[in-house]
Design an enzyme around this catalytic site. Structure first.
Site, PDB file in Angstrom:
ATOM      1  N   ASP A   1      -7.122   4.177  -4.418  1.00 32.99           N
ATOM      2  CA  ASP A   1      -7.756   4.021  -3.100  1.00 32.99           C
ATOM      3  C   ASP A   1      -8.377   5.389  -2.793  1.00 32.99           C
ATOM      4  O   ASP A   1      -8.637   6.160  -3.736  1.00 32.99           O
ATOM      5  CB  ASP A   1      -6.722   3.614  -2.036  1.00 32.99           C
TER       6      ASP A   1
ATOM      7  N   LYS B   1       0.861  -1.193   0.000  1.00 35.95           N
ATOM      8  CA  LYS B   1       0.000   0.000   0.000  1.00 35.95           C
ATOM      9  C   LYS B   1       0.885   1.227   0.000  1.00 35.95           C
ATOM     10  O   LYS B   1       2.005   1.183   0.514  1.00 35.95           O
ATOM     11  CB  LYS B   1      -0.876   0.022   1.257  1.00 35.95           C
TER      12      LYS B   1
HETATM   13  P1  NDP Z   1     -12.986   7.613  -2.696  1.00 38.69           P
HETATM   14  O1  NDP Z   1     -11.935   8.607  -2.445  1.00 38.69           O
HETATM   15  O2  NDP Z   1     -13.524   7.435  -4.058  1.00 38.69           O
HETATM   16  O3  NDP Z   1     -14.221   7.883  -1.736  1.00 38.69           O
HETATM   17  C1  NDP Z   1     -14.057   7.931  -0.364  1.00 38.69           C
HETATM   18  C2  NDP Z   1     -15.388   8.284   0.278  1.00 38.69           C
HETATM   19  O4  NDP Z   1     -15.279   8.129   1.689  1.00 38.69           O
HETATM   20  C3  NDP Z   1     -15.793   9.722   0.035  1.00 38.69           C
HETATM   21  O5  NDP Z   1     -17.185   9.827   0.068  1.00 38.69           O
HETATM   22  C4  NDP Z   1     -15.158  10.423   1.224  1.00 38.69           C
HETATM   23  O6  NDP Z   1     -15.749  11.659   1.575  1.00 38.69           O
HETATM   24  C5  NDP Z   1     -15.384   9.413   2.328  1.00 38.69           C
HETATM   25  N1  NDP Z   1     -14.319   9.540   3.326  1.00 38.69           N
HETATM   26  C6  NDP Z   1     -12.992   9.455   3.122  1.00 38.69           C
HETATM   27  N2  NDP Z   1     -12.330   9.666   4.249  1.00 38.69           N
HETATM   28  C7  NDP Z   1     -13.258   9.889   5.187  1.00 38.69           C
HETATM   29  C8  NDP Z   1     -13.195  10.164   6.556  1.00 38.69           C
HETATM   30  N3  NDP Z   1     -12.026  10.270   7.206  1.00 38.69           N
HETATM   31  N4  NDP Z   1     -14.364  10.315   7.222  1.00 38.69           N
HETATM   32  C9  NDP Z   1     -15.554  10.222   6.591  1.00 38.69           C
HETATM   33  N5  NDP Z   1     -15.671   9.962   5.267  1.00 38.69           N
HETATM   34  C10 NDP Z   1     -14.547   9.796   4.589  1.00 38.69           C
HETATM   35  O7  NDP Z   1     -12.396   6.235  -2.125  1.00 38.69           O
HETATM   36  P2  NDP Z   1     -12.888   4.752  -2.401  1.00 38.69           P
HETATM   37  O8  NDP Z   1     -14.347   4.727  -2.628  1.00 38.69           O
HETATM   38  O9  NDP Z   1     -11.996   4.166  -3.411  1.00 38.69           O
HETATM   39  O10 NDP Z   1     -12.542   4.057  -1.015  1.00 38.69           O
HETATM   40  C11 NDP Z   1     -13.472   3.914   0.036  1.00 38.69           C
HETATM   41  C12 NDP Z   1     -13.032   2.808   0.971  1.00 38.69           C
HETATM   42  O11 NDP Z   1     -12.964   1.567   0.250  1.00 38.69           O
HETATM   43  C13 NDP Z   1     -11.646   2.975   1.593  1.00 38.69           C
HETATM   44  O12 NDP Z   1     -11.649   2.400   2.875  1.00 38.69           O
HETATM   45  C14 NDP Z   1     -10.750   2.149   0.679  1.00 38.69           C
HETATM   46  O13 NDP Z   1      -9.579   1.741   1.321  1.00 38.69           O
HETATM   47  C15 NDP Z   1     -11.670   0.984   0.384  1.00 38.69           C
HETATM   48  N6  NDP Z   1     -11.386   0.191  -0.810  1.00 38.69           N
HETATM   49  C16 NDP Z   1     -11.266   0.781  -2.042  1.00 38.69           C
HETATM   50  C17 NDP Z   1     -11.048   0.003  -3.143  1.00 38.69           C
HETATM   51  C18 NDP Z   1     -10.988   0.570  -4.522  1.00 38.69           C
HETATM   52  O14 NDP Z   1     -10.864  -0.200  -5.459  1.00 38.69           O
HETATM   53  N7  NDP Z   1     -11.071   1.883  -4.711  1.00 38.69           N
HETATM   54  C19 NDP Z   1     -10.865  -1.456  -3.034  1.00 38.69           C
HETATM   55  C20 NDP Z   1     -11.086  -1.971  -1.715  1.00 38.69           C
HETATM   56  C21 NDP Z   1     -11.317  -1.154  -0.659  1.00 38.69           C
HETATM   57  P3  NDP Z   1     -14.996  13.038   1.205  1.00 38.69           P
HETATM   58  O15 NDP Z   1     -15.166  13.190  -0.260  1.00 38.69           O
HETATM   59  O16 NDP Z   1     -15.696  14.053   2.021  1.00 38.69           O
HETATM   60  O17 NDP Z   1     -13.572  12.877   1.617  1.00 38.69           O
HETATM   61  O1  2IT Z   2      -7.907  -1.730  -0.710  1.00 38.59           O
HETATM   62  C1  2IT Z   2      -7.867  -2.210  -1.856  1.00 38.59           C
HETATM   63  O2  2IT Z   2      -7.999  -3.412  -2.079  1.00 38.59           O
HETATM   64  C2  2IT Z   2      -7.676  -1.281  -2.976  1.00 38.59           C
HETATM   65  N1  2IT Z   2      -7.630  -0.076  -2.766  1.00 38.59           N
HETATM   66  C3  2IT Z   2      -7.486  -1.804  -4.378  1.00 38.59           C
HETATM   67  C4  2IT Z   2      -6.076  -2.247  -4.590  1.00 38.59           C
HETATM   68  C5  2IT Z   2      -5.726  -2.642  -6.000  1.00 38.59           C
HETATM   69  O3  2IT Z   2      -4.538  -2.924  -6.201  1.00 38.59           O
HETATM   70  O4  2IT Z   2      -6.579  -2.687  -6.863  1.00 38.59           O
END
Ligand code: NDP
Ligand code: 2IT
Length: 444
Positions: free
Chosen positions: A164, A124
């Site tokens: 992420d 990461k």
């Molecule tokens: P994005 O940046 O696209 O979206 C994040 C969302 O979560 C936004 O709505 C954001 O609000 C909110 N958020 C972020 N930080 C905080 C916080 N500290 N408190 C409250 N709300 C918060 O990220 P993703 O959708 O990609 O990721 C969301 C989650 O999923 C994370 O935990 C990530 O690690 C996990 N994840 C992502 C993957 C991927 O493929 N993208 C794969 C697996 C897991 P705001 O805009 O106000 O910051």
């Molecule tokens: O938390 C996760 O699994 C991710 N943000 C996606 C990682 C990836 O390599 O696609």
């Protein structure tokens, strides 16, 4: 090994890293018995090598804003474990990013990637750079400055970053462009790339869709239909958006979404048109979820999370520790039957305890949100073989992988009363594969 002793030692050696301690504590507690059934593991102190990252790179990232002022952020890449494949995991840009958060994410990623059935190790990276309010040009200059340092540590068979929090298609594109230029090679070093330059169909959808596929598998074990169920989703980013898209397709009613400022409650349910509005708002205008409430005349609650609203199913899809013990109690009191984590470690240990005690269907992120990295693995496979699969092919493979992960959880997590502890199942299944690979490769 005694889990408590291993954890205490790590806390002394690596103080002030609460998220890292939290993630390690959960895994150690659930794998302790299985680990101790294999004295050969302890003979080579495998647990220590599994908990401590192989290496951590940290570097300075200096970039210029639109007014000509210079700023310096920290950049990191944690290469946790590559026993089963190249390091693989996303990049997070958020003001809160520090070593503890990235170490917890890289640790979790190692087990998650093991569960996917694909050959990927865990890593990461990220920066404490906040994309909030930055212009497109500023984002591009930051991404380029970040990659200038990161590029020497990554490669298609070494370490493959992706997105992420704060890193989506736009940021991956800018990072890939700079990486390609510096290395003079067009490789599959990043995943989540644009479709025109090696990206995979269904990668944007994969985490959200995958979480819903996992949820369907869980519901099937209790003969429950998703149609008509009321769902609370948190977040409004990549994961939340595609979770809601799939839920709408399946006839569920999504009543909440959120961002870091608050949540909206739409009693009629977010439909396809309303979701399209959110996607434009968030992905194009980079606005706040509050604007949805103004547009559709629904409730907006500032500074709160959605878990007090009545629902059958909760899908936390924003960030770590966004659902605590009190939230869990509210969900249970309101009759919630399933919680499946789109985010990484969104539930606090106290919340998890409540879910396990109540014996509702509860899936930890490392199983439920593995669809994203799985399709990243499929993107790597397509890049390596210089072909592209259709959306149907990728979606079918994603479906199959999520079913397989569910089956692994059932295999290792079924309790005497017949219910499944998905935390235990995911941790043991993920651990055993990595442990066996490490044993076979000697002490390195
Ligand atoms: P994005 O940046 O696209 O979206 C994040 C969302 O979560 C936004 O709505 C954001 O609000 C909110 N958020 C972020 N930080 C905080 C916080 N500290 N408190 C409250 N709300 C918060 O990220 P993703 O959708 O990609 O990721 C969301 C989650 O999923 C994370 O935990 C990530 O690690 C996990 N994840 C992502 C993957 C991927 O493929 N993208 C794969 C697996 C897991 P705001 O805009 O106000 O910051
Ligand atoms: O938390 C996760 O699994 C991710 N943000 C996606 C990682 C990836 O390599 O696609």
């Amino acid at each position: 090994m005694k889990a408590a002793e291993v954890l205490d030692k790590l806390k002394v050696r690596f103080p002030n890293e609460p998220e890292y301690h939290q993630a390690v504590a959960e895994v150690l507690a659930t794998i302790e018995d299985v680990y101790n059934e294999h004295p050969e593991f302890d003979k080579v102190n495998l647990i220590e090598r599994l908990c401590i990252p192989d290496r951590i790179y940290s570097f300075r990232v200096t970039w210029m804003d639109d007014n000509g002022n210079y700023h310096t952020n920290m950049g990191y890449r944690i290469q946790h474990n590559n026993a089963i494949g190249p390091y693989k995991g996303g990049i997070r840009f958020h003001a809160s990013v520090n070593q503890s958060i990235l170490k917890f994410l890289a640790f979790e990623q190692t087990f998650k990637n093991s569960l996917t059935t694909l050959p990927m190790g865990g890593g990461k990276g990220g920066s404490d750079f906040s994309p909030r309010g930055k212009s497109n040009a500023e984002i591009m200059r930051f991404c380029q400055a970040f990659v200038e340092e990161l590029q020497r540590h990554i490669g298609p068979n070494t370490d493959v970053p992706a997105g992420d929090i704060g890193v989506g298609g736009r940021e991956v594109g800018y990072m890939f462009g700079k990486y390609k230029k510096m290395t003079r090679e067009h490789t599959g070093t990043y995943t989540g790339k644009g479709l025109e330059f090696g990206g995979s169909l269904v990668r944007p959808e994969a985490t959200g869709f995958g979480n819903v596929y996992f949820l369907l598998e869980m519901l099937k074990t209790r003969g429950i239909d998703i149609k008509g169920k009321t769902v609370c989703v948190s977040g409004s980013g990549n994961v939340a958006q595609y979770t809601v898209k799939k839920l709408i397709e399946l006839g569920a009613k999504v009543v909440t979404m959120s961002d870091s400022n608050g949540y909206i409650y739409d009693p009629d349910g977010i439909d396809a048109d309303k979701l399209a509005y959110i996607m434009e708002l968030k992905n194009l205008y980079r606005g706040r979820i509050k604007e949805y409430a103004e547009e559709y005349g629904v409730k907006y609650v500032e500074g709160a999370r959605p878990w007090g609203e009545k629902c059958d199913i909760a899908l936390p899809s924003a960030t770590q520790n966004e659902l605590n013990g009190d939230d869990a109690r509210k969900l249970l009191a309101n009759g919630c039957i399933a919680v499946s984590e789109g985010a990484n470690m969104p539930s606090t240990p106290e919340a998890i305890e409540q879910f396990l005690e109540a014996k509702i269907l509860y899936a930890p992120g490392k199983a439920a949100n593995a669809g994203g990295v799985s399709v990243s693995g499929l993107e790597m496979a397509q890049n390596a073989s210089m072909i592209s699969w259709t959306a149907e092919e990728v979606d079918a493979k994603l479906h199959q992988i999520m079913e397989n992960i569910h089956a692994q959880c059932v295999k290792y997590g079924t309790l005497e009363d017949g219910t499944v502890n998905y935390v235990k199942g995911a941790n043991i299944a993920g651990f055993m594969k990595v442990a066996k690979a490490m044993m076979a490769q000697g002490v390195v």
